[in-house]
Write an enzyme that holds these catalytic residues in place. Sequence first.
Site, mmCIF file in Angstrom:
data_model
loop_
_atom_site.group_PDB
_atom_site.id
_atom_site.type_symbol
_atom_site.label_atom_id
_atom_site.label_comp_id
_atom_site.label_asym_id
_atom_site.label_seq_id
_atom_site.Cartn_x
_atom_site.Cartn_y
_atom_site.Cartn_z
ATOM 1 N N SER A 152 5.427 7.837 -5.867
ATOM 2 C CA SER A 152 3.955 8.455 -5.556
ATOM 3 C C SER A 152 3.731 9.890 -5.261
ATOM 4 O O SER A 152 4.102 10.794 -6.390
ATOM 5 C CB SER A 152 3.437 7.443 -4.225
ATOM 6 O OG SER A 152 2.164 7.660 -3.918
ATOM 7 N N ASP A 230 -0.938 -2.065 -9.311
ATOM 8 C CA ASP A 230 -0.960 -0.928 -8.281
ATOM 9 C C ASP A 230 -2.449 -0.480 -8.165
ATOM 10 O O ASP A 230 -2.946 0.156 -8.943
ATOM 11 C CB ASP A 230 -0.225 0.266 -9.009
ATOM 12 C CG ASP A 230 0.210 1.362 -7.801
ATOM 13 O OD1 ASP A 230 -0.893 1.760 -7.233
ATOM 14 O OD2 ASP A 230 1.199 2.037 -7.947
ATOM 15 N N HIS A 267 2.306 -1.179 -5.754
ATOM 16 C CA HIS A 267 2.805 0.246 -5.180
ATOM 17 C C HIS A 267 3.925 0.433 -4.166
ATOM 18 O O HIS A 267 4.352 1.462 -3.671
ATOM 19 C CB HIS A 267 1.481 1.129 -4.588
ATOM 20 C CG HIS A 267 1.534 2.490 -4.467
ATOM 21 N ND1 HIS A 267 1.528 3.383 -5.866
ATOM 22 C CD2 HIS A 267 1.708 3.418 -3.580
ATOM 23 C CE1 HIS A 267 1.735 4.559 -5.465
ATOM 24 N NE2 HIS A 267 1.772 4.643 -4.404
#
Lengths: 289, 289
Positions: A152, A230, A267
């Site tokens: 991320s 995600d 995620h």
Amino acid sequence: MSLEKLSSNKVYGGELAKYKFKSAALGGLDANFNLFLPTNASESNKAPVLVYLAGLTCTEDNGAQKGGFLGPAAKEGIAILFPDTSPRGAGIEGEDDDWDFGTGAGFYVNATNPKYAKNYNMKTHVTLELPQVLETSGLPLDFKRQSIFGHSMGGHGALTLYLSSETKQYRSASAFAPISNPINAPWGKKAFGGYLLEGVEEAKALYDATELVSRHKGPLHVLVDYGTADNFYKQGQLLPENFLKAARDAGFDEFQVRVREQDGYDHSYYFISTFGEDHVHFHANFLRA
Amino acid sequence: MSLEKLSSNKVYGGELAKYKFKSAALGGLDANFNLFLPTNASESNKAPVLVYLAGLTCTEDNGAQKGGFLGPAAKEGIAILFPDTSPRGAGIEGEDDDWDFGTGAGFYVNATNPKYAKNYNMKTHVTLELPQVLETSGLPLDFKRQSIFGHSMGGHGALTLYLSSETKQYRSASAFAPISNPINAPWGKKAFGGYLLEGVEEAKALYDATELVSRHKGPLHVLVDYGTADNFYKQGQLLPENFLKAARDAGFDEFQVRVREQDGYDHSYYFISTFGEDHVHFHANFLRA
């Protein structure tokens, strides 16, 4: 810059140790990091170093505890360095107000806004200071063989530090669900607007993976995974499709820049751990060469 | 007893889902658990079930996030059920005062002390209620093929639920750093003194792995790992040497009861994850038979 060892755990035959030191790059604040050393590392057999950059709200612990990287790294004889995600305790007004800016959200930039410039220099911390501190400490690490990966915000960090290094500091880069085009995403606009005097315009030159890959010359070794479930991908925070298009437009084929869409993954670290072994093996190809 | 799905994460091709339901065994309180289902599980190909019991202060999340079990379980086609470690929110005076008794510390017993007997029935929760709730929910699980493992207090739970089952509910048991002889250890004395009317005397019959193995008839399939750098081992909380001696004295050889001393490992999930794959493979031998 002497290191204080806070803890040590034997894991997969090697050692996961947590250290603390006073960080010049972060304005003299205490900085923590974790280091995994494989069992075979020694002065005559220094281990190559894979740097893992964590995402928003995380610390040096998340990747070490949940990533699933240590077993594969032990097998490959690779060390993994886990930095923190920001300075902590700078005492700057507002730095603890939001989870996506300030503490836990350093974005791996060197701040130019005077309000943050003394402390928020995670780029220098990761690329220069940690290698220096570790080399002078005598740990059996070979910083001539470095690669970098992250998740991320840390995927953004890994891609941009790899692509922007004029010295080719890292042999390869990979990312899980990276923020791939932050100048066009809410998280990135907010971070750059805060840390950088010229905001997004300044970020274009140094801190946007899509911009950087579109201008890149020379070979690349990049692997990216993201999941279709995600929510941050769905919200347009990650934009891996922009990074992929820019890479292809710049002439990089799937052997140089591989971007994989993983059906149904989200995620979380459950996603990361699923592909963690893959990423460690990807980097091992270059780190052992 | 209908299940509410709180979250779902794709992991290693399968699914890690968190559920909540009103638990009769725990006095009507809400109970959470995690369930890993491998990708190939279906109505016509139900997955065998490996139950993981966590240790003091833990929840249903620790093993799922940090144990390193899910990758090996996905490869073997095994489901893993992660119960919580105690009832939560019973409102009993003092249940939140200590980290080693009450909330987060149910010790996998059925309480006989009236103060706790309505809520603290983790033995029934794990062995009876969860299989019933899951079977009636229609999930593709084969509870005729169950094994059990755990860590510390959960290792105590795994060994005692395995050894005390008159119906041979579990095909095999394994444990990381189990509390192996709790009637002779501070944690065990405190827990049994609180939950059981007759205290340690009552525990001897049902809740002490060393006592149980010394009286056991019939074949056993047990694997135990503990680390020499484990501070709780050094403090005499675990006493795996007593369990090992009792097993050998009762005639069980190293193929039936294997106890491995692991040099330099501690009590953490770094230790567990190092040997997690080993334990899943151990159980797979019996679950797939």
